[in-house]
Design a protein around this motif. Structure first.
Motif, PDB file in Angstrom:
ATOM      1  N   SER A 253       3.811   6.255  -0.784  1.00 29.47           N
ATOM      2  CA  SER A 253       2.741   5.470  -1.440  1.00 29.47           C
ATOM      3  C   SER A 253       1.621   4.679  -0.593  1.00 29.47           C
ATOM      4  CB  SER A 253       3.356   4.321  -2.288  1.00 29.47           C
ATOM      5  OG  SER A 253       3.536   3.359  -1.900  1.00 29.47           O
ATOM      6  N   VAL A 254       0.448   4.561  -1.487  1.00 31.20           N
ATOM      7  CA  VAL A 254      -0.585   3.808  -0.671  1.00 31.20           C
ATOM      8  C   VAL A 254      -1.278   3.027  -1.652  1.00 31.20           C
ATOM      9  CG1 VAL A 254      -2.904   4.125   0.516  1.00 31.20           C
ATOM     10  CG2 VAL A 254      -1.252   5.810   0.787  1.00 31.20           C
ATOM     11  N   ARG A 255      -1.297   1.665  -1.163  1.00 31.46           N
ATOM     12  CA  ARG A 255      -2.191   0.577  -1.913  1.00 31.46           C
ATOM     13  C   ARG A 255      -3.369   0.126  -1.331  1.00 31.46           C
ATOM     14  NH1 ARG A 255       0.926  -3.890  -4.045  1.00 31.46           N
ATOM     15  NH2 ARG A 255      -0.474  -4.178  -5.704  1.00 31.46           N
ATOM     16  N   GLN A 256      -4.682   0.070  -1.693  1.00 31.09           N
ATOM     17  CA  GLN A 256      -5.549  -0.337  -0.912  1.00 31.09           C
ATOM     18  C   GLN A 256      -5.893  -1.830  -1.549  1.00 31.09           C
ATOM     19  OE1 GLN A 256      -9.082   1.957  -0.439  1.00 31.09           O
ATOM     20  NE2 GLN A 256     -10.389   0.271   0.316  1.00 31.09           N
ATOM     21  N   GLY A 257      -6.561  -2.606  -0.685  1.00 33.33           N
ATOM     22  CA  GLY A 257      -6.988  -3.877  -1.160  1.00 33.33           C
ATOM     23  C   GLY A 257      -8.151  -4.503  -0.126  1.00 33.33           C
TER      24      GLY A 257
ATOM     25  N   TYR B 245      -7.808  -3.552   3.490  1.00 34.37           N
ATOM     26  CA  TYR B 245      -6.219  -3.776   3.687  1.00 34.37           C
ATOM     27  C   TYR B 245      -5.395  -2.824   2.953  1.00 34.37           C
ATOM     28  CZ  TYR B 245      -1.789  -6.025   2.683  1.00 34.37           C
ATOM     29  OH  TYR B 245      -0.417  -6.303   2.350  1.00 34.37           O
ATOM     30  N   PHE B 246      -4.378  -2.187   3.542  1.00 35.90           N
ATOM     31  CA  PHE B 246      -3.728  -0.971   3.071  1.00 35.90           C
ATOM     32  C   PHE B 246      -2.109  -1.175   3.171  1.00 35.90           C
ATOM     33  CE2 PHE B 246      -7.120   1.899   2.561  1.00 35.90           C
ATOM     34  CZ  PHE B 246      -8.111   1.492   3.768  1.00 35.90           C
ATOM     35  N   GLU B 247      -1.347  -0.960   2.173  1.00 37.92           N
ATOM     36  CA  GLU B 247       0.081  -1.103   2.277  1.00 37.92           C
ATOM     37  C   GLU B 247       0.551   0.290   2.021  1.00 37.92           C
ATOM     38  OE1 GLU B 247       1.194  -3.552  -0.973  1.00 37.92           O
ATOM     39  OE2 GLU B 247       0.647  -5.616   0.001  1.00 37.92           O
ATOM     40  N   LEU B 248       1.385   0.717   2.834  1.00 33.95           N
ATOM     41  CA  LEU B 248       1.743   2.228   2.729  1.00 33.95           C
ATOM     42  C   LEU B 248       3.479   2.150   2.939  1.00 33.95           C
ATOM     43  CD1 LEU B 248      -1.231   2.841   4.145  1.00 33.95           C
ATOM     44  CD2 LEU B 248      -0.267   4.528   5.253  1.00 33.95           C
ATOM     45  N   GLU B 249       4.071   2.986   2.134  1.00 29.65           N
ATOM     46  CA  GLU B 249       5.562   3.238   2.101  1.00 29.65           C
ATOM     47  C   GLU B 249       5.730   4.527   2.645  1.00 29.65           C
ATOM     48  OE1 GLU B 249       6.497   2.553  -1.844  1.00 29.65           O
ATOM     49  OE2 GLU B 249       7.393   0.740  -1.502  1.00 29.65           O
TER      50      GLU B 249
END
Lengths: 81, 81
Positions: free
Chosen positions: B36-40, A42-46
């Protein structure tokens, strides 16, 4: 700013040993009603609004970096924040 | 059947080196608009309707197995299929 969520999972035809191992563990913990588990990334990008085509950018990043398209499928959501 | 989606990510206060490495790679690929990138981790569970309390079951599975609650936060969606 665009808030992008990306979900990467194995294609249906691909075995998911990790998901199966989790299901076994969960059932052994007593949660027998859990009938299947699939694990993915799962990735969250801005992404800034300067981007020319946010959808094309997201798909290129998925195809080239975040998903192994031979074995994995991805889907995404794009929200304006 | 209940279709459950679980999203596990690092808590805001926790460094996400993998997310940062992905962001750097993406920027170097030319996608400079990605800020920005957040991985989960992402899980899909199928839970039978026999379960007494689906929400309590999902939270127990997250707390005990899927998330390291000291460093990670989780959220979930539950749909009836």
């Amino acid at each position: 700013m665009y808030q992008v969520e990306i979900f990467v999972t194995y294609k249906e035809s691909i075995l998911d040993p990790q998901g199966e191992a989790i299901q076994e563990a969960v059932n052994q913990m007593g949660y027998r009603e859990v009938e299947s588990v699939r694990q993915g990334k799962y990735f969250e990008l801005e992404i800034s609004k300067d981007v020319a085509d946010v959808q094309a950018t997201v798909e290129a990043i998925c195809d080239k970096l975040l998903a192994n398209v031979t074995m994995e499928a991805y889907r995404y959501t794009i929200k304006e924040a």
